[in-house]
Design an enzyme around this catalytic site. Structure first.
Site, mmCIF file in Angstrom:
data_model
loop_
_atom_site.group_PDB
_atom_site.id
_atom_site.type_symbol
_atom_site.label_atom_id
_atom_site.label_comp_id
_atom_site.label_asym_id
_atom_site.label_seq_id
_atom_site.Cartn_x
_atom_site.Cartn_y
_atom_site.Cartn_z
ATOM 1 N N ASP A 189 -6.704 -3.019 13.417
ATOM 2 C CA ASP A 189 -6.851 -3.852 15.253
ATOM 3 C C ASP A 189 -7.374 -3.261 16.025
ATOM 4 O O ASP A 189 -6.784 -3.226 16.827
ATOM 5 C CB ASP A 189 -5.757 -4.874 15.154
ATOM 6 C CG ASP A 189 -4.732 -5.824 14.075
ATOM 7 O OD1 ASP A 189 -6.364 -6.217 14.101
ATOM 8 O OD2 ASP A 189 -4.143 -6.221 14.693
ATOM 9 N N ASP A 243 2.641 1.294 6.800
ATOM 10 C CA ASP A 243 1.970 1.410 8.134
ATOM 11 C C ASP A 243 1.282 2.885 8.198
ATOM 12 O O ASP A 243 1.464 3.586 7.104
ATOM 13 C CB ASP A 243 3.307 1.834 8.904
ATOM 14 C CG ASP A 243 4.189 1.043 9.331
ATOM 15 O OD1 ASP A 243 3.320 -0.304 9.522
ATOM 16 O OD2 ASP A 243 5.504 1.186 10.435
ATOM 17 N N ASP A 281 1.178 5.966 9.911
ATOM 18 C CA ASP A 281 1.872 7.269 9.648
ATOM 19 C C ASP A 281 2.543 7.640 8.470
ATOM 20 O O ASP A 281 3.357 8.329 8.114
ATOM 21 C CB ASP A 281 2.583 7.809 11.243
ATOM 22 C CG ASP A 281 4.001 6.230 10.761
ATOM 23 O OD1 ASP A 281 3.510 5.866 10.828
ATOM 24 O OD2 ASP A 281 5.044 7.042 11.039
ATOM 25 N N ASP A 303 9.267 -8.133 9.585
ATOM 26 C CA ASP A 303 9.504 -8.074 8.181
ATOM 27 C C ASP A 303 10.908 -8.636 7.999
ATOM 28 O O ASP A 303 10.431 -8.697 6.603
ATOM 29 C CB ASP A 303 9.500 -6.929 7.971
ATOM 30 C CG ASP A 303 10.152 -5.578 9.603
ATOM 31 O OD1 ASP A 303 10.747 -6.573 9.987
ATOM 32 O OD2 ASP A 303 9.917 -4.476 9.510
#
Length: 532
Positions: A136, A195, A197, A289
């Site tokens: 995105d 994610d 990282d 989540d």
């Protein structure tokens, strides 16, 4: 001589006016203290003690469960069927389930190579895995870099898909939802989410998928987080202490008692059928989540937490990034609680025990009471009793219960026990920010749906110099000053000075030190100290 008299007359006038103002303030204070301040403060003390007891009972309960787990060794492999997936000569690789790996990202210049490389390095039959990068990014340069990285891995034979959207509607939830709509996903049984990282080890899927394959009632297998930059500064060490308790105690208890624990948004594998049955991803709060996990739980699905499986990731290493993250993590659950409490109560598919656990334990005590009581009790009410000695706080509420709660929280990170005083001050300071965010979520106020992506700097060991440069104090005062923290620090300092001069409570040492902690946060200097 006349001149001298006239010059001495002016200070006396001011002095007299000052005495008059002081007398008037003292009279007003004396008139409202007994009929108004004392009763209100007594009510506040009662409520804070009640919330402290709730938190204390919750912590002791979880400590007992964890102790029993350690004694009896109830590992996940004993509670659920687990055996390695085996080759089938007739079926070949089709004997293995199809797995989708999703990596949502937004302008992740520093870490996109790490996450994509780790996902492409997962050990699984090549024709039974699809890596999906959901980009995105709004920066065209970063977008091009991510796309080229995907093409580089595709040239090595990795089945990787680079997906973009025309807008950022729904933020991360919108990206994950859109990612599941692609035609090639219909053949997938499970989806692993990381994610930008996060760096899973190559055997991640071999250790998680068998649980889902052999236990059809399981919807989710959640792994633990391992922090690569925990030693970067004092702030990251404090974060590690808080999150280690969450993973080593809260998640473990929720999983082992078959009750409920929230999906952490990453480092987990979902059964796609469970996501679809629960209604898919929704963007009504900033904790998509947790929203999905609650809805799936209400459908009767079970979750498994694997504390032995750790996935490397990065902690926020700037105070600004950490504040944004904590706002989202505090505001979102409170807002979700507001939206779902009646839905949970009316649900008929789950047991009463699970309803009580989700509403009271998971949401009310951990996500609301824990934040509010920390700030209101220790930073507002307790200091106020210095100014109003008629109000008494029992020693068990002011000293014993907080000490036990603190020690139970600290056991998750034994290596940082010597930093426990700093952790207390840091958590009390952050409780102001979390309490404000919690109230915003409960009341659905202005910043309730604010989503700011947490800044990442990459592996701290490899990019140490870049991280230090990024953390260099800025000179723009507007970005560094936090007025609420400074105001609270001034209030604590005033109460400490009053207690030192006139009080009988002898809280002044705590008040002075806590005031200093608030001033440090107020001026934005958190994160500049490196612990030993």
């Amino acid at each position: 001589m006349e001149r001298l008299s006239s010059t001495t007359l002016l200070p006396n006038t001011f002095s007299g006016a000052k005495d008059d103002i002081t007398e008037q303030v003292s009279m007003i204070w004396a008139q409202i203290k007994a009929p108004l301040i004392v009763p209100l403060l007594n009510i506040a003390v009662f409520l804070c003690l009640a919330m402290s007891l709730m938190l204390f009972i919750e912590r002791v309960y979880m400590a007992i469960v964890i102790t029993l787990l350690k004694i009896f060794g109830r590992k996940p492999e004993k509670r659920y069927k687990w055996e390695p997936l085996k080759d089938d000569l007739e079926l070949g690789n089709s004997a293995y389930p199809m797995v989708l790996v999703q990596i949502p990202m937004y302008n992740e210049k520093e870490v996109y190579q790490l996450s994509i490389g780790a996902a492409c390095g997962l050990s699984w039959p090549n024709d039974r895995i699809i890596v999906q990068v959901l980009d995105d990014s709004t920066d065209p340069i970063i977008k091009n870099m991510v796309e080229m990285e995907c093409q580089r891995w595709a040239s090595k034979g990795i089945n990787i898909k680079y997906e973009i959207r025309d807008n950022r509607n729904g933020y991360k939830a919108g990206a994950l939802k859109q990612g599941l709509k692609h035609s090639y996903v219909k053949d997938c049984d499970y989806v692993a989410i990381f994610d930008a990282d996060f760096q899973p080890e190559p055997d991640f899927l071999w250790r998680t998928i068998p649980f889902l394959a052999h236990n059809p009632e399981l919807a989710l297998v959640q792994a633990r987080w391992k922090f690569v930059n925990a030693d970067e500064c004092l702030m990251t060490r404090m974060q590690e202490m808080s999150l280690d308790y969450h993973f080593s105690v809260e998640q473990e208890v929720g999983s082992s008692t078959y009750a409920f624990f929230g999906f952490n948004g990453t480092a987990g594998v979902w059964r796609i059928a469970a996501i679809e049955e629960a209604g898919g991803w929704k963007d009504r709060t900033t904790v998509e989540d947790m929203d999905l996990a609650v809805r799936a739980s209400l459908r009767g699905w079970k979750f498994l937490y694997l504390g032995s499986l750790k996935v490397k990731n990065e902690l926020p290493s700037t105070f600004k990034a950490y504040r944004y993250q904590q706002h989202r993590w505090s505001c979102g659950p409170a807002n979700l609680f507001r939206k779902m409490v009646m839905e949970i109560i009316r649900n008929k598919k789950v047991t009463l025990w699970k309803k009580v656990h989700v509403i009271y334990s998971f949401f009310f005590v951990r996500k609301i009471v824990a934040h509010i009581v920390t700030f209101v009790f220790y930073c507002v009410v307790l200091p106020a009793t210095v100014l109003v000695p008629e109000v008494h706080i029992p020693k068990w509420g002011a000293v014993y219960i907080p000490s036990i709660i603190t020690l139970l929280n600290a056991v998750g990170t034994p290596r940082s026990l010597h930093l426990i005083v700093f952790w207390i001050l840091f958590e009390n300071g952050m409780s102001l920010h979390r309490t404000k965010a919690t109230l915003i979520g409960l009341l659905e106020a202005g910043r309730v749906n604010e989503w700011v992506v947490t800044e990442k700097l990459g592996d701290a060991m490899k990019l140490k110099s870049a991280a230090k440069a990024f953390r260099r104090p800025r000179l723009r005062i507007g970005e560094r000053l936090h007025l609420l923290e400074l105001g609270t620090g001034a209030y604590l300092l005033f109460c400490g000075c009053y207690d030192l001069a006139f009080g009988k409570n002898h809280y002044f040492i705590y008040l002075f030190i806590q005031a200093l902690a608030f001033f440090i946060m107020g001026f934005g200097y958190v994160g500049t100290f490196v612990p030993t």
